[in-house]
Design a protein around this motif. Sequence first.
Motif, PDB file in Angstrom:
ATOM      1  N   HIS A 163      39.662  44.836  24.127  1.00  0.00           N
ATOM      2  CA  HIS A 163      38.334  44.573  24.662  1.00  0.00           C
ATOM      3  C   HIS A 163      37.789  45.803  25.392  1.00  0.00           C
ATOM      4  N   PHE A 197      40.700  38.537  19.352  1.00  0.00           N
ATOM      5  CA  PHE A 197      39.550  39.327  19.786  1.00  0.00           C
ATOM      6  C   PHE A 197      38.291  38.465  19.749  1.00  0.00           C
ATOM      7  N   ALA A 224      35.145  39.451  21.832  1.00  0.00           N
ATOM      8  CA  ALA A 224      34.151  40.096  22.696  1.00  0.00           C
ATOM      9  C   ALA A 224      32.745  39.934  22.122  1.00  0.00           C
TER      10      ALA A 224
END
Length: 270
Positions: A74, A243, A245
């Motif tokens: 991130h 993931f 983000a």
Amino acid sequence: MKKYLAVFDYRTLLLLLLSFVSSYTCYHFQLSLYLDFLIVGLLIAFPLTLTIKEAFKRREKALQYLSLFKASLHSVFYSIQNTKLDQEQKSEFRAIATALTDQLSAYLLSESKTNSNEVAAASERVALFINKHKKELKSSLAQKILLFLFRLNESIEFLVATKKHLTPKTLRLIVLVSIFMFPMFYPAGFLKDVGFEVAFWQVFASTAFKSLLLISLYNVQALLEDPFDQRGTDGIQVNNFAFSASDFPPVTKKEKAEKNSIDEEDDLLD
């Protein structure tokens, strides 16, 4: 409920069968034997406690490095979002980051322990992207990204190594052999202490209960060997570290002008 029952397997049935045969043989033929159960306890309890402890530590370290992996990825992503790269290039890195987490999750959740080449290739694509666009990155930002990449690669290598390598097999073998030897000799030792006036079901129940307890602890340790295994109740939910983000919102013209002036000042300082 199925995951809680994972501590019972074919070894449990074999041990219960062995307990019945041994109890019946000793009771029917009136076999007794003096046995120092302190030695038996050391052969089972000490190595079993050690392997459970080490397996638990591996699980906790795996959680730590999964968190480090997600945080580092991130951080790289948000650093890329804060550069002069166009939206298409930023979208390209998002696809690379998503592919890396997908490959790592697939490997950790798979049955195979050896084929980690796809994880390494996905990790390399992150570094190649940074190297390809290093001219668009400020030197100070590039150094931060390299630090995040180091932590990212460190976490990946640890997770892959945890998947591949288990606790010492010799120690686990000693524990398993000792557990199977226990119901073979315990009924004779039990009858030596209490005599043959007891009922058969008491001999069998005592042997079966203690054997069941030992093999269940061994199976708990076996389930903890692979912390990513989803068979038991303690398997790490790897998909929670995927993931996820979000892109930065579009920059207004005023904010863009202010950012360009700050970047020019930083370039002069560099």
